[in-house]
Motif scaffolding. Sequence first.
Motif, PDB file in Angstrom:
ATOM      1  N   LEU A 180       0.830  -1.205   0.000  1.00 22.39           N
ATOM      2  CA  LEU A 180       0.000   0.000   0.000  1.00 22.39           C
ATOM      3  C   LEU A 180       0.866   1.258   0.000  1.00 22.39           C
ATOM      4  O   LEU A 180       0.588   2.214  -0.734  1.00 22.39           O
ATOM      5  CB  LEU A 180      -0.930  -0.009   1.220  1.00 22.39           C
ATOM      6  N   ALA A 181       1.915   1.275   0.813  1.00 25.59           N
ATOM      7  CA  ALA A 181       2.811   2.430   0.850  1.00 25.59           C
ATOM      8  C   ALA A 181       3.449   2.664  -0.519  1.00 25.59           C
ATOM      9  O   ALA A 181       3.573   3.811  -0.971  1.00 25.59           O
ATOM     10  CB  ALA A 181       3.893   2.225   1.908  1.00 25.59           C
ATOM     11  N   ALA A 182       3.849   1.586  -1.178  1.00 25.31           N
ATOM     12  CA  ALA A 182       4.456   1.715  -2.505  1.00 25.31           C
ATOM     13  C   ALA A 182       3.446   2.247  -3.512  1.00 25.31           C
ATOM     14  O   ALA A 182       3.765   3.116  -4.337  1.00 25.31           O
ATOM     15  CB  ALA A 182       5.007   0.363  -2.952  1.00 25.31           C
ATOM     16  N   GLU A 183       2.228   1.740  -3.473  1.00 26.66           N
ATOM     17  CA  GLU A 183       1.188   2.174  -4.406  1.00 26.66           C
ATOM     18  C   GLU A 183       0.883   3.662  -4.252  1.00 26.66           C
ATOM     19  O   GLU A 183       0.641   4.365  -5.242  1.00 26.66           O
ATOM     20  CB  GLU A 183      -0.088   1.359  -4.193  1.00 26.66           C
ATOM     21  N   LEU A 184       0.917   4.145  -3.001  1.00 24.89           N
ATOM     22  CA  LEU A 184       0.600   5.547  -2.741  1.00 24.89           C
ATOM     23  C   LEU A 184       1.825   6.450  -2.865  1.00 24.89           C
ATOM     24  O   LEU A 184       1.693   7.677  -2.824  1.00 24.89           O
ATOM     25  CB  LEU A 184      -0.017   5.696  -1.350  1.00 24.89           C
ATOM     26  N   GLY A 185       3.014   5.839  -2.974  1.00 26.57           N
ATOM     27  CA  GLY A 185       4.234   6.630  -3.105  1.00 26.57           C
ATOM     28  C   GLY A 185       4.598   7.382  -1.841  1.00 26.57           C
ATOM     29  O   GLY A 185       4.985   8.555  -1.902  1.00 26.57           O
TER      30      GLY A 185
END
Length: 338
Positions: A180-185
């Motif tokens: 999730l953190a990666a998807e949201l940057g």
Amino acid sequence: MSYKLSILDQSPIFPGTTASDALQQTVLLAQKAEEWGYTRFWVSEHHHAKQLAGSSPEVLISNLLAQTSKIQIGSGGVMLQHYSPYKVAENFHVLSSLAPGRVDLGVGKAPGGLPLSTKALQFGTINDGQDFSERLSFLKELIEDSVSGDHPLAGIQATPIPETKPEIFLLGASTNSARLAAELGISFVFAKFINSDERVLEEAANLYREGFPSGRLIIALAVVAAATQTEAEQLVGNRKIVKVHLESGRSVTVQSREQAEVFGNQSGEVYEISEHEADIISGTPAYVNEIFTQLQQKYQVDEFILHTPIEQAVERFQSFQLLSPLYSANKNIQPINS
């Protein structure tokens, strides 16, 4: 040193002390952390917890910003499942307007307390805690002032709009949080002191790096340093991590078996309790820094956030000082003794 060091403080209420004492110690530790060269100082959110005074990080952050001058101050973290993303954004925009460029918005997915406190926090709202991803995404849009035109709340702004936006960090202990953190940057903090499974850490680190190569990867660790290995190990003692495993499949880490029983009973579900050796790195500063270096090289870690779960106040401060960047750079500095 190729990585940064920071501190997570839960404002522990030690035996024979009060919540006021604990919060004053948090203020003092933040000031010392700034003096010792730490990058950031975060405070946690725990509810209905007799041993911890930090139930409202936003309020505490405001005071810490006023009592320090340059260190980053933030939440480790705001338990977003309980709150309106809009109100969280407003709170942190006010903080960022008071101290531009010094505010971190760490967000957590955990309840931060027992089921009864969760019910109290969500009392009177339509909220089942299952929409965390949507809440976090909306919070990011509010912070960035980028709510889309087709959103039901198109045109909304979380005022005041600060000159420098608070940075968002997602705190988690799973691969789902890393993804999730990666998807949201956004920056990702893996709570290794909660989940010590190296396989999960490795998969989470890989997922995050693959999904967001330029992102900041941080590991939060339980650490105790002392002048000798023996002293450090004695300070740790026989500490355990207690987990409650609910029939619904959810697992929650608590501080004691007694608290686990209370959590299980309040949940209304069938539950099991397991105890594990606490994952605490203990030893001399040289030994602890060697572990940091190994983790940094293996997972390309940008920063470590240190949590020191011992009840000896002086030794706890000394541990943070012994591991501090300033102390590492100048071994002539004398450890505090009071």
